[in-house]
Scaffold this active site. Structure first.
Site, PDB file in Angstrom:
ATOM      1  N   HIS A  56       1.894  -2.667  86.305  1.00 28.04           N
ATOM      2  CA  HIS A  56       0.099  -2.959  86.214  1.00 28.04           C
ATOM      3  C   HIS A  56      -0.108  -3.467  87.677  1.00 28.04           C
ATOM      4  O   HIS A  56      -1.174  -3.045  88.446  1.00 28.04           O
ATOM      5  CB  HIS A  56      -0.160  -3.723  85.172  1.00 28.04           C
ATOM      6  N   LYS A  70      -4.570  -2.412  67.591  1.00 26.18           N
ATOM      7  CA  LYS A  70      -3.327  -2.470  68.124  1.00 26.18           C
ATOM      8  C   LYS A  70      -2.458  -3.675  67.811  1.00 26.18           C
ATOM      9  O   LYS A  70      -1.266  -3.898  68.048  1.00 26.18           O
ATOM     10  CB  LYS A  70      -3.011  -2.435  69.926  1.00 26.18           C
ATOM     11  N   ARG A 101       2.328   7.364  83.988  1.00 26.31           N
ATOM     12  CA  ARG A 101       3.823   6.911  84.107  1.00 26.31           C
ATOM     13  C   ARG A 101       4.765   8.030  84.086  1.00 26.31           C
ATOM     14  O   ARG A 101       5.595   8.355  84.743  1.00 26.31           O
ATOM     15  CB  ARG A 101       4.554   5.925  83.300  1.00 26.31           C
ATOM     16  N   SER A 149       4.325  -2.394  78.590  1.00 26.92           N
ATOM     17  CA  SER A 149       4.376  -3.648  78.029  1.00 26.92           C
ATOM     18  C   SER A 149       5.130  -3.596  76.673  1.00 26.92           C
ATOM     19  O   SER A 149       5.794  -4.804  76.185  1.00 26.92           O
ATOM     20  CB  SER A 149       2.754  -3.908  77.719  1.00 26.92           C
TER      21      SER A 149
END
Length: 165
Positions: free
Chosen positions: A20, A44, A93, A131
């Site tokens: 990030h 989440k 990504r 993450s």
């Protein structure tokens, strides 16, 4: 007023990683102002609450000029409007990220046609970092220090020592 020299980089940032930070640093070279927008994301069930994630992000970007951190609970486009930004920054990504990000970009454009979405890819050394992977390694006692700031590393170790998952 919308500013095309300002970008908003939204995410859950649970926690913020060096991947990030790589995108934030690179975006800060393109835009005069970069806002890291930490989403509440109750759906989440994040490990860190919103205030903790905002604080960790603030500490992580504190030495990057022109970068600020905000937490938000609204639609992203509302947060972007309130900050006067014209660009949503998203990281890709892998090719597998593109379909979802493409859908988000289309919906955000529908909600506010003055906002543009810009995609950046991370440096190769960060392309595999997420993450969720970082949290799992930390939960199992692995070394995450190459992938996060020292403060985030400490916060994860503390979190899992008091609330093992």
């Amino acid at each position: 007023m919308i500013n095309s020299r300002a970008a908003i980089y939204p995410g859950t940032f649970d926690p913020i990683t060096n991947g990030h930070l790589d995108l934030v640093l690179r975006a800060s070279r393109i835009f005069d102002r970069v806002i890291v927008a930490v989403a509440d994301s109750k759906g989440k069930t994040p490990l860190f609450d919103l205030a903790e994630r905002v604080q960790l992000a603030e500490e992580a970007v504190s030495d990057i000029p022109g970068v600020e951190v905000v937490g938000f609970t609204s639609l992203l486009v509302e947060c972007a409007r309130s900050k006067g930004v014209g660009v949503i920054l998203r990281g890709l990504r892998a090719v597998s990220d593109f379909e979802f990000e493409f859908q988000l970009a289309g919906m955000n454009r529908h909600l506010d046609n003055e906002l543009e979405t810009m995609f950046l890819t991370p440096s190769e050394k960060y392309a595999f970092i997420s993450s969720s992977v970082i949290r799992e390694i930390a939960r199992l006692g692995g070394d995450i220090s190459p992938f996060v700031t020292e403060r985030v590393n400490t916060a994860l170790v503390q979190k899992y020592s008091t609330h093992p998952r």
